[in-house]
Design a protein around this motif. Structure first.
Motif, short mmCIF file in Angstrom:
data_model
loop_
_atom_site.label_atom_id
_atom_site.label_comp_id
_atom_site.label_asym_id
_atom_site.label_seq_id
_atom_site.Cartn_x
_atom_site.Cartn_y
_atom_site.Cartn_z
N UNK A 1 0.84 -1.19 0.00
CA UNK A 1 0.00 0.00 0.00
C UNK A 1 0.87 1.24 0.00
N UNK A 2 1.69 1.46 -0.99
CA UNK A 2 2.50 2.66 -1.05
C UNK A 2 2.68 3.06 -2.49
N UNK A 3 2.02 4.12 -2.89
CA UNK A 3 2.05 4.48 -4.29
C UNK A 3 1.72 5.91 -4.57
N UNK A 4 1.76 6.27 -5.88
CA UNK A 4 1.46 7.62 -6.33
C UNK A 4 0.15 7.72 -7.07
N UNK A 5 -0.24 8.95 -7.36
CA UNK A 5 -1.46 9.19 -8.09
C UNK A 5 -1.27 10.39 -8.99
N UNK A 6 -2.05 10.53 -10.04
CA UNK A 6 -1.81 11.53 -11.06
C UNK A 6 -2.25 12.91 -10.68
N UNK A 7 -1.71 13.88 -11.42
CA UNK A 7 -2.09 15.26 -11.19
C UNK A 7 -3.15 15.72 -12.16
N UNK A 8 -3.11 15.19 -13.36
CA UNK A 8 -4.05 15.68 -14.37
C UNK A 8 -5.47 15.32 -14.02
N UNK A 9 -6.40 16.23 -14.30
CA UNK A 9 -7.82 15.95 -14.03
C UNK A 9 -8.27 14.83 -14.94
N UNK B 1 -5.41 1.99 5.53
CA UNK B 1 -5.34 2.03 4.07
C UNK B 1 -4.81 0.77 3.43
N UNK B 2 -4.30 -0.18 4.21
CA UNK B 2 -3.82 -1.43 3.62
C UNK B 2 -5.00 -2.30 3.20
N UNK B 3 -4.74 -3.19 2.28
CA UNK B 3 -5.77 -4.12 1.78
C UNK B 3 -5.37 -5.53 2.20
N UNK B 4 -6.27 -6.25 2.86
CA UNK B 4 -5.95 -7.59 3.36
C UNK B 4 -6.97 -8.59 2.84
N UNK C 1 -9.76 0.13 -4.76
CA UNK C 1 -10.45 -0.12 -3.50
C UNK C 1 -9.98 0.96 -2.54
N UNK C 2 -10.75 2.03 -2.47
CA UNK C 2 -10.33 3.21 -1.71
C UNK C 2 -11.40 3.57 -0.68
N UNK C 3 -10.96 4.28 0.34
CA UNK C 3 -11.89 4.67 1.39
C UNK C 3 -12.92 5.64 0.85
N UNK D 1 -3.57 5.99 -8.39
CA UNK D 1 -2.60 5.20 -7.67
C UNK D 1 -3.05 4.90 -6.26
N UNK D 2 -2.50 3.86 -5.71
CA UNK D 2 -2.85 3.47 -4.35
C UNK D 2 -2.35 4.45 -3.31
#
Length: 606
Positions: A179-187, A261-264, A352-354, A565-566
């Motif tokens: 559970x450690x990642x990035x996510x985009x900036x563009x809309x 935030x982890x997925x189990x 799978x996000x909160x 991203x996660x």
């Protein structure tokens, strides 16, 4: 950069960081208690109520990171001075600018979040300088605002005066978890039906939040990968024509999103009695009874990692990954020799996000029958329990064995039902073949409500542990099904609830990315290597630090397009311990019907 030259966004995050670093040594440190959360919110100029603290620090919360802290400050705005003043004016019957001790005490000890008499007395001792029993509420509001501003100013001055602190990085501590990642900036583009929901897109609202001007970097590498839309890709692995004649075994399972935030999920033991060709699939399980309205989690990504089961060892090489996609299914085909294997389910957390969607008042779970006076389950609660039954009925035979029921109990209460308790269940509730039926499961939950005389708090704990929100929607879980086909022999598949499960999955995932990914050392730091693994539906990266010192790696993917991203942000920093590897990020498309671009720069922070 002076405050006047900063954007409003940069000022916000500078204040967040200043408040955080006035409590912690690093913005990579975690908040580990409700008291720490209260303290750091106060340093940000807030006066957090117990209700707000309980909202973000629930009984299941283990830690919050800097990014969670920023999200809290963004979501829960401070009460405005004029709003507080208006409330006091309503209490000021005479309109003279004062309220009496008794008037204030009556309101704040009986309404809203109640204060104690001692707290009311403490307020008056601070404000009522002439001891006449009256509160100048305008002065009190000014004092509140001044105190909050002083806290913010002191934290900011400390940050700006300390060059070492100013070089600290945004982003949360990575613990070598998937559970450690990035996510985009563009809309992202508008979503079509069946694409990830608004909660997924909401992760992007934090993506461009980190001003990069505050960072110091001396060496870096960049990666740019353009991925085609799923509609323009054809499957590389065809299903064997005789597959329906192969030996088949299947089990269900479920991914659960934890507070941190982890997925189990459960893991599985696969026994193969002799060498054979194996065809593995995993896919989300649709529980919807409406044909044109599938379950909302059907777009969640799923995968299986196959490793050999070496007792006492967690470093087995990955033999296969269900990388090829066929609609919702992810597939792997390969040869396995006689032996025992572990199947490790994975969902990256990209989808799978909160859920941050506010829910209405909690749904009713039970009601009292007007004719009989007996408690009964509401229709909505019965439907939710029926879905839970489908999830925990792992073999899909319509009955719950003791083993299946205990996996459910471990998830919801941390306990197990012994043989004696199970015998009592069979005596009191509907069973078949010594197993609990769906009706028996409903009866058991009704008994729990009756035992507590209609108090549903324990029932809600069970529902929330199974991923339901207060509207009885399963929003923080993704049921799935695993199918194993063997060409020559009958496979045996068993569910496992291993204590070492998360650790084993993390190690296997690291090894998979490193063995299959493109390795690129960071210039000037040949001991630090970034591995980027390009799959059919996602891109994953890992960082290996072979040096004898920990390193801080700054990751920037602001130029990515149509990505999620996660990690939930596009700019962050991770600390990689000496002589270790860690998963850095997983990235997937927001809209799979469009091309997507992964663009990332990894830099060593000086």
């Amino acid at each position: 950069m002076s405050k006047s030259n900063r954007t409003e966004e940069e000022n916000f995050y500078m204040n967040c960081r200043a408040a955080y670093l006035s409590v912690f040594k690093s913005s990579l440190s975690n908040i580990t208690s409700k008291e720490q959360l209260c303290h750091v919110l106060q340093q940000a100029g807030r006066n957090p109520s117990q209700k707000l603290l309980n909202k973000y620090w629930t009984p299941r919360t283990k830690r919050l990171n800097f990014d969670d802290f920023c999200a809290i400050l963004q979501k829960d705005k401070p009460t405005e001075h004029d709003e507080v003043l208006r409330v006091f004016r309503k209490l000021d019957i005479n309109g003279d600018g004062f309220i009496s001790h008794s008037e204030l005490q009556k309101v704040v000890t009986t309404m809203g979040e109640k204060m104690t008499d001692e707290e009311v007395n403490e307020i008056f001792s601070l404000i009522d300088s002439n001891k006449d029993g009256k509160l100048d509420y305008a002065e009190f509001c000014r004092m509140l605002g001044s105190t909050a501003e002083q806290c913010q100013t002191a934290a900011l001055e400390k940050l700006e005066a300390d060059a070492k602190l100013r070089r600290q990085n945004f982003g949360n501590q990575s613990d070598s978890s998937p559970k450690s990642s990035v996510s985009p900036a563009a809309a992202p583009p508008p979503q079509d039906k069946g694409e990830p929901d608004a909660a997924l897109l909401r992760k992007d609202s934090r993506s461009s939040s980190r001003p990069s001007s505050a960072r110091s970097r001396r060496s870096s590498i960049s990666t740019a990968i353009t991925m085609a839309a799923s509609s323009s890709r054809s499957a590389k692995l065809m299903e064997p024509k005789s597959l329906q004649e192969w030996h088949h075994s299947h089990l269900k399972g479920c991914f659960f999103l934890e507070e941190d935030g982890t997925v189990v999920s459960l893991q599985y033991r696969l026994d193969i009695p002799q060498n054979t060709t194996v065809y593995l699939t995993i896919q989300p399980l649709n529980l919807s009874q409406t044909q044109d309205k599938p379950s909302p989690w059907m777009s969640v990504d799923t995968a299986l990692l196959v490793i050999r089961a070496n007792e006492g060892k967690e470093d087995s090489n990955v033999l296969g990954v269900t990388e090829i996609r066929d609609k919702e299914r992810f597939v792997w085909k390969g040869e396995l020799s006689e032996g025992t294997y572990l199947l490790l389910p994975l969902s990256t957390g990209c989808r799978l996000v909160r859920s941050r969607k506010p829910t209405a008042t909690g749904a009713e779970l039970v009601y009292r029958n007007q004719d009989s006076g007996e408690l009964e389950l509401t229709k909505e609660f019965r439907e939710a329990l029926s879905d839970i039954f489908e999830v925990i009925d792992l073999d899909g035979n319509g009955l719950l064995s003791l083993e299946e029921y205990n996996l459910f109990e471990e998830r919801t209460s941390g306990e197990k039902c012994d043989e004696d308790a199970w015998a009592v269940c069979k005596e009191n509730f509907d069973t078949k073949k010594n197993m609990l039926t769906r009706q028996g499961f409903l009866e058991l939950n009704l008994m729990e409500a009756n035992d507590r005389e209609g108090d549903t708090r324990d029932l809600w704990i069970t529902l929330e542990a199974m991923g339901f929100n207060r509207a009885l929607e399963m929003v923080e879980a993704c049921p799935f099904i695993v199918d194993v086909y063997c060409e020559d022999v009958k496979p045996t598949l068993q569910p496992l609830n291993l204590d070492s499960g998360p650790r084993m999955l993390t190690t296997a995932l690291q090894r998979s990315i490193v063995s299959r990914g493109e390795a690129r050392p960071i210039k000037g730091h040949e001991g630090v290597t970034v591995y980027t693994c390009r799959g059919e539906s996602r891109i994953s990266s890992a960082i290996a630090n072979k040096s004898n010192q920990k390193v801080m790696v700054h990751v920037n993917s602001e130029q990515s397009k149509n990505c999620v991203s996660s990690r939930g942000m596009s700019v962050f920093a991770v600390e990689v311990p000496a002589r270790s590897k860690m998963v850095c990020q997983h990235v997937m498309p927001v809209n799979e019907k469009l091309d997507w671009i992964y663009s990332c720069v990894e830099s060593i922070v000086s």
